[in-house]
Design a protein around this motif. Structure first.
Motif, mmCIF file in Angstrom:
data_model
loop_
_atom_site.group_PDB
_atom_site.id
_atom_site.type_symbol
_atom_site.label_atom_id
_atom_site.label_comp_id
_atom_site.label_asym_id
_atom_site.label_seq_id
_atom_site.Cartn_x
_atom_site.Cartn_y
_atom_site.Cartn_z
ATOM 1 N N GLY A 41 0.536 -1.285 -0.018
ATOM 2 C CA GLY A 41 0.038 -0.109 0.000
ATOM 3 C C GLY A 41 0.696 1.187 0.058
ATOM 4 N N SER A 42 2.209 1.265 0.080
ATOM 5 C CA SER A 42 2.961 2.421 0.182
ATOM 6 C C SER A 42 3.202 2.840 -1.218
ATOM 7 C CB SER A 42 4.371 2.045 0.515
ATOM 8 O OG SER A 42 5.160 0.959 -0.098
ATOM 9 N N GLY A 43 2.607 2.383 -2.189
ATOM 10 C CA GLY A 43 2.969 3.039 -3.811
ATOM 11 C C GLY A 43 3.827 2.523 -4.807
ATOM 12 N N LYS A 44 4.345 1.156 -4.401
ATOM 13 C CA LYS A 44 5.140 0.688 -5.231
ATOM 14 C C LYS A 44 4.784 0.372 -6.803
ATOM 15 C CE LYS A 44 5.987 -2.944 -2.531
ATOM 16 N NZ LYS A 44 4.661 -2.689 -1.469
ATOM 17 N N THR A 45 3.493 -0.377 -6.662
ATOM 18 C CA THR A 45 2.835 -0.302 -8.117
ATOM 19 C C THR A 45 2.682 0.959 -8.782
ATOM 20 O OG1 THR A 45 2.165 -2.511 -7.455
ATOM 21 C CG2 THR A 45 1.268 -1.453 -9.255
ATOM 22 N N THR A 46 2.140 1.735 -8.004
ATOM 23 C CA THR A 46 1.862 3.232 -8.771
ATOM 24 C C THR A 46 3.222 3.719 -9.406
ATOM 25 O OG1 THR A 46 0.251 3.208 -6.842
ATOM 26 C CG2 THR A 46 0.838 5.214 -8.214
HETATM 27 N N1 LIG Z 1 -6.708 3.515 -9.052
HETATM 28 C C1 LIG Z 1 -6.344 3.824 -7.711
HETATM 29 N N2 LIG Z 1 -7.142 4.751 -7.393
HETATM 30 C C2 LIG Z 1 -7.204 5.353 -6.033
HETATM 31 N N3 LIG Z 1 -6.245 4.869 -5.049
HETATM 32 C C3 LIG Z 1 -5.449 3.733 -5.541
HETATM 33 C C4 LIG Z 1 -5.686 3.307 -6.882
HETATM 34 N N4 LIG Z 1 -4.702 2.338 -7.039
HETATM 35 C C5 LIG Z 1 -4.033 2.260 -5.994
HETATM 36 N N5 LIG Z 1 -4.561 3.054 -5.043
HETATM 37 C C6 LIG Z 1 -4.154 3.162 -3.610
HETATM 38 O O1 LIG Z 1 -2.711 3.988 -3.663
HETATM 39 C C7 LIG Z 1 -2.136 3.324 -2.681
HETATM 40 C C8 LIG Z 1 -0.784 2.638 -3.080
HETATM 41 O O2 LIG Z 1 -1.146 1.427 -3.983
HETATM 42 P P1 LIG Z 1 0.084 0.562 -4.572
HETATM 43 O O3 LIG Z 1 0.696 1.593 -5.526
HETATM 44 O O4 LIG Z 1 -0.686 -0.834 -5.217
HETATM 45 O O5 LIG Z 1 0.841 0.103 -3.341
HETATM 46 P P2 LIG Z 1 1.863 -0.999 -3.327
HETATM 47 O O6 LIG Z 1 2.210 -1.539 -4.584
HETATM 48 O O7 LIG Z 1 3.028 -0.526 -2.577
HETATM 49 O O8 LIG Z 1 1.159 -1.987 -2.528
HETATM 50 C C9 LIG Z 1 -2.987 2.346 -1.708
HETATM 51 O O9 LIG Z 1 -3.394 2.958 -0.681
HETATM 52 C C10 LIG Z 1 -4.055 2.030 -2.945
HETATM 53 O O10 LIG Z 1 -5.066 1.569 -2.224
#
Ligand SMILES: Nc1ncnc2c1ncn2[C@@H]1O[C@H](COP(=O)(O)OP(=O)(O)O)[C@@H](O)[C@H]1O
Ligand SMILES: [Mg+2]
Length: 234
Positions: A41-46
């Motif tokens: 949930g820290s934003g790695k995939t983002t």
């Molecule tokens: N499309 C989206 N819209 C709003 N919030 C999102 C979306 N995708 C991810 N998030 C939120 O952004 C945060 C980071 O997500 P993510 O990048 O998947 O983290 P990680 O890969 O580190 O687990 C999380 O709190 C997630 O719920």
């Protein structure tokens, strides 16, 4: 040589405080292997999706292999990604009704640049060579839905590596493997990256592998918005 250079990046999802990124600077050298970690949930995939041009930042600069991605249209970014970037998705995103060989060949069919590097008459030979190194040479004619998770992961790696990408973005691709298999899988990817001077950003929340990399980066250390993402608990 710097392959990727990111400056003053700001990103947020619409109507959400979560997943915000505010990163002053992040860079990757040619051939460099980076371990990027952070809790779920820290934003790695983002962050990876921004680097791949899937998501676009609100402001800032992202230059990969001399191209400023923030100046490209959506379609141009898709083409750029197809040409230059191998993405190993957390859930692999293989096409279940296609065979292993068809899945591995996909990037060649999506990119003129990669197709130039692997012409049709060399395709089978190149795919066989990479499959052999990854130990999936006997599975080439199977549908990917028939494979184990470990086998699917190696197909996803082969697909990301075919046709000389400049950068591999790997999103927790080893989470389904035990430690020995993870290390073996990584060393194969490392060998291929080294031969072709491919840079690698490998994302994980499991730090047991970090010593194998050139550089270790905590997303929370580079992301100024991290404290807010964790409600001030970071
Ligand atoms: N499309 C989206 N819209 C709003 N919030 C999102 C979306 N995708 C991810 N998030 C939120 O952004 C945060 C980071 O997500 P993510 O990048 O998947 O983290 P990680 O890969 O580190 O687990 C999380 O709190 C997630 O719920
Ligand atoms: Mg993730």
């Amino acid at each position: 040589m710097e392959l990727l250079s990111l400056n003053q990046l700001k990103f947020s999802y619409p109507n959400s405080e979560r997943g915000r990124l505010d990163i002053e600077r992040f860079h990757v050298n040619t051939g460099e292997k980076i371990f990027l970690f952070g809790p779920s949930g820290s934003g790695k995939t983002t962050f990876l999706e921004i680097l791949a041009g899937v998501l676009s930042p609100a402001s800032g600069s992202l230059i990969i292999d001399g191209t400023e991605l923030t100046k490209l249209s959506h379609t141009q970014r898709d083409a750029f990604r197809a040409d230059k970037i191998g993405y190993i998705f957390q859930s692999f995103n293989l096409i279940p009704y296609l065979t292993v060989i068809e899945n591995i060949a996909l990037p060649l069919n999506l990119s003129h640049e990669r197709r130039k590097l692997v012409p049709k008459n060399q395709e089978l030979q190149k795919i066989q060579a990479i499959a052999l190194r990854l130990g999936i040479q006997d599975l080439l004619d199977h549908k990917t839905s028939e494979l184990s998770v470990g086998q699917q992961q190696r197909v996803a790696a082969a697909r990301s590596l075919i046709g000389h990408p400049k950068l591999i973005l790997a999103d927790e691709p080893t989470s389904a493997l035990d430690f020995d298999h993870r290390e073996k899988f990584l060393s194969l990817i490392f060998d291929i990256c080294k031969e072709q001077a491919i840079s690698l950003i490998f994302v994980s929340h499991d730090r047991s592998l970090q010593s194998l990399f050139d550089r270790v980066v905590a997303l929370a250390d580079i992301n100024k918005a991290a404290v807010k993402n964790n409600g001030g608990l970071a």
